[in-house]
Write a protein that holds these residues in place. Sequence first.
Motif, short mmCIF file in Angstrom:
data_model
loop_
_atom_site.label_atom_id
_atom_site.label_comp_id
_atom_site.label_asym_id
_atom_site.label_seq_id
_atom_site.Cartn_x
_atom_site.Cartn_y
_atom_site.Cartn_z
N SER A 1 0.83 -1.20 0.00
CA SER A 1 0.00 0.00 0.00
C SER A 1 0.87 1.25 0.00
O SER A 1 2.07 1.18 0.28
N LYS A 2 0.26 2.38 -0.26
CA LYS A 2 1.01 3.64 -0.26
C LYS A 2 1.63 3.89 1.12
O LYS A 2 2.77 4.32 1.26
N ASN A 3 0.82 3.60 2.10
CA ASN A 3 1.24 3.68 3.50
C ASN A 3 2.52 2.89 3.74
O ASN A 3 3.49 3.38 4.33
N VAL B 1 4.65 1.76 1.44
CA VAL B 1 5.77 2.26 0.65
C VAL B 1 6.44 3.43 1.36
O VAL B 1 7.66 3.53 1.41
N MET B 2 5.60 4.28 1.97
CA MET B 2 6.19 5.40 2.68
C MET B 2 7.05 4.94 3.85
O MET B 2 8.11 5.51 4.13
N GLN C 1 10.21 3.66 2.38
CA GLN C 1 11.05 4.77 1.93
C GLN C 1 11.81 5.38 3.11
O GLN C 1 13.02 5.59 3.04
N ASP D 1 0.60 -4.71 4.73
CA ASP D 1 1.37 -3.75 5.51
C ASP D 1 2.28 -4.43 6.52
O ASP D 1 3.33 -3.90 6.90
N TYR E 1 13.69 2.77 -3.09
CA TYR E 1 12.95 3.49 -2.05
C TYR E 1 13.55 4.87 -1.76
O TYR E 1 13.04 5.63 -0.96
N ARG F 1 12.16 9.49 -5.12
CA ARG F 1 10.84 10.06 -4.83
C ARG F 1 10.10 10.31 -6.14
O ARG F 1 10.70 10.62 -7.15
N GLU F 2 8.77 10.22 -6.08
CA GLU F 2 7.98 10.52 -7.27
C GLU F 2 7.68 12.00 -7.37
O GLU F 2 7.64 12.59 -8.44
#
Length: 858
Positions: A691-693, A695-696, A699, A741, A789, A792-793
């Motif tokens: 999830s985006k969560n 991935v953050m 990162q 997650d 990671y 950054r996008e």
Amino acid sequence: MSEKYNPRVIESKWQSFWRDNNTFKSEMKTEKEKYYILEMFPYPSGKIHMGHVRNYTLGDVIARYKRAKGFNVMHPMGWDAFGLPAENAAIENNISPGKWTYENIDTMRSQLQSMGLSIDWDREVATCDREYYHQQQKLFLKFYKEDLIYKKESLVNWDPVENTVLANEQVIDGKGWRSGADVEQKKLSQWFFKITSHANSLLESLENMPGWPEKVKTMQKNWIGRSVGCEIHFEIESGYKEYKPEMLEIFTTRPDTIFGATFIAISPFHPIVDDILENDPDIVEEIIGLRSQKLNEETISKNEKIGISTALKIKHPFIDGKKLPLFIANFILMDYGTGAIYGCPAHDQRDFDFAKKYDLEIIEVIKPDDTSATIDNGAYTGEGSLINSSFLNGLKISEAKKKIISELEKIKIGKKTINYRLRDWGISRQRYWGCPIPILYREDGKIIPVPEKHLPIELPTEVDLSQSGNPLENHPYWKYTTCPHTGMKAIRETDTLDTFVDSAWYFLRFCSPKNNNPFDENEINYWMPVDQYVGGIEHAILHLLYSRFFTKALKIKKIDEPFESLFTQGMVCHATYKNKDNAWVFPNDVEEKGGKFYQTSNGLEVTMGAIESMSKSKKNVIDPEEIIKSYGSDSARWFMLSDSPPDRDINWSDSGIQGSWRFCQKIWSTITSNLSILSDENITIYNQNTSKNAVMLLQSTHQSLDAVTKSIENFQMNVGVAKIYELINHISKFRVFVENDKSALKASLRILIRIIEPMVPHLAEECWSLCGNSKSLSSEPWPDVDEKYLVRETVKIVIQVNGKRRAEVEIKVEASEEEVMKEVESIKSVNEQIQDSVIVKKIFVPNKILNIVISKNE
RNA sequence: GGGGAUAUGGCGGAAUUGGUAGACGCGCCAGACUCAAAAUCUGGUGCCUUCGGGCGUUCCGGUUCGACUCCGGAUAUCCCUACCA
């Protein structure tokens, strides 16, 4: 919920584990890249202090980190075990120096072990071990054979009441520390290492040592003090009836000022002074006065120059008929240059002071480039050109130097010479607790080195230290022996070696600590040089210079310099407290109430003084043992690495150690509360659909990993600590929303555990084991940063107007200036600024800033 | 006297080396939990402000679109060294 964090239990558990499994044993493995990490070994004074804790924690972080990076790491420990304090303890406590020393070693070894240091204890040596000094005696013989050791008369501090030689630290304000008697300078015949024969190499190698701090290199450069000048032979014209010396040799770095010479000065210890005395009895008293005067801080600060005039006159080599008076002067050092100078008062401040005092002629020979300069108030030492100097007139100083030297060489009264400030290394000590010097004095007067097969010359165990004088010399029979070659009667050398000799090669001994020779060349060639040496700045000169000298003098195949990189750590400081009687008070007897400080034991108010480096005399010490007992060594280690950069001083504080304790707690509770995820084998850490969560989280994890790695490499452990705080803050804010997650959380936690291990190894090992891993964390490699990671996008771009920050826009990476500008158009505050103005230009730095430069258009 | 280093909130200190100053920790403030405290958790915290903004990396000046960062000068503190001809 799991058990509480209990450092006492887990720390002793893992210390036993490491010991029982020989986890940190090091062996030569030629196929593997080695890494030799060494901290300066301690003097076994009794107990470890905070300075040790800091020093060894720093080294241990490097050792553990390098191991994880796949290096074959050697991390040894030993004891700088000879020295004066053992003799003092012997006298005060009626315990033999050996017993005292070995008891201290036992205490300190177990204290160091309680810190959880990853040391290969199989390599432990103490310099007072018979076997260690046996090998050192062999090195002495080797150097003796190679003509690197010689004997000469040299001055020592002599206590006339105790009949004892005093070390410099035993002389307080010119008086003996026990007797209080005025210390005299006495000549003794002593052994020297010819370190000056390597002066040039020691100096030149510094140019090629990028791993050393500039500061230390500068200090060594100044200490070696190379100066180019020339020697000049002067003809003497004697005013004495009986005494007719012919020549005097002087050294100068300013031969260009020869025409400004107005007097000659020689050291009170210059050989011709003895002859002068015989012919000039009137000045005997004065000379004795000068000779007994030690060139100490007192005389220097007074800057009082004393000269005694003689009946000798010196002919000026270039001015016919000119005679220079000869003085015996207190500011001339016998062991620098030739012990004689010519004085040019106009261009040397010391000579100027001297000339003013004795009303001597002052002749200007340099016309200053700076035309406003005068010599009314002092010598002119700047640039200029020559005047009043015959064939040198008009030349620049450097040209004049060249010309005068070639002239001197042509007429054969002088030559270019290079002088070093560095002196030969005096190694004789009139002490018991040191390495015996393997030399015999035979009854026929010959000096005989003891053959290697008769080594070691052992120290006697029974010795009376309460007597005055040299203990070995006083021993009833130890020194009496016979010559091994002839059977003639002989007496042993009763001096022992300076303890700096012991520490000048211990890093070589660690490579093969049990070898029957000082070292095994194969081992040396594999392990040396030391990749990283860590220690206090106080050893910047002597210890490091001596070690470099030994390494060069030993001429081991590939090794020219012993320490590839050097790191000098700062001191550990603490506030000081004094009571009403002006006596120091221990910090653990002080408590704060409403901004004031009170002594706990009696309730009286105390005042807080300056924060200074911890020292017993000021009582501002915190005992590491108590800290480790109450907080655990992981907290103590963490504190040592937090906040202050390792090369700066660190201030010990209660709140600081409590903060470290909180950190350990937080790691513990974070790991234990996530054990179900960490130990669940069905949760893989290689999940793709995150999830985006998640991935953050990954990162930030890999950013932290990257930053921690770099900060350890760069010796910025305080930054690494901060990045770990950031990571744990991120992790503890992370919430699992979808099943996937868990994978990210698990990956993140595993990285966290791995990267805290160099700093808090027990805690990390325990967490790792709680996760269900059967192998020790110490064999787990350092994680690789996953570059994907770090990319950054989107990126935040700062919008400036005339260089001032006005807004920021979030935009895709590598956005063009136009794209950013388009975003800016919709920002109200920026538009208001730009309105009614002309845009002069725009500065665009991709992914960073857009600066709009405007000029107001009224 | 000579040489070197450092200067950033209340404190220790960060800053990709010229591009959002103050990361992170300590301290402090507020809230939650608690009968209460400790511990813990959450949030806030450079200064000033008329809430628009203004000022801020020891001080003065310079270079630059832009300076904690580079240059010149000053001040303060610390360390080393000590008559080295």
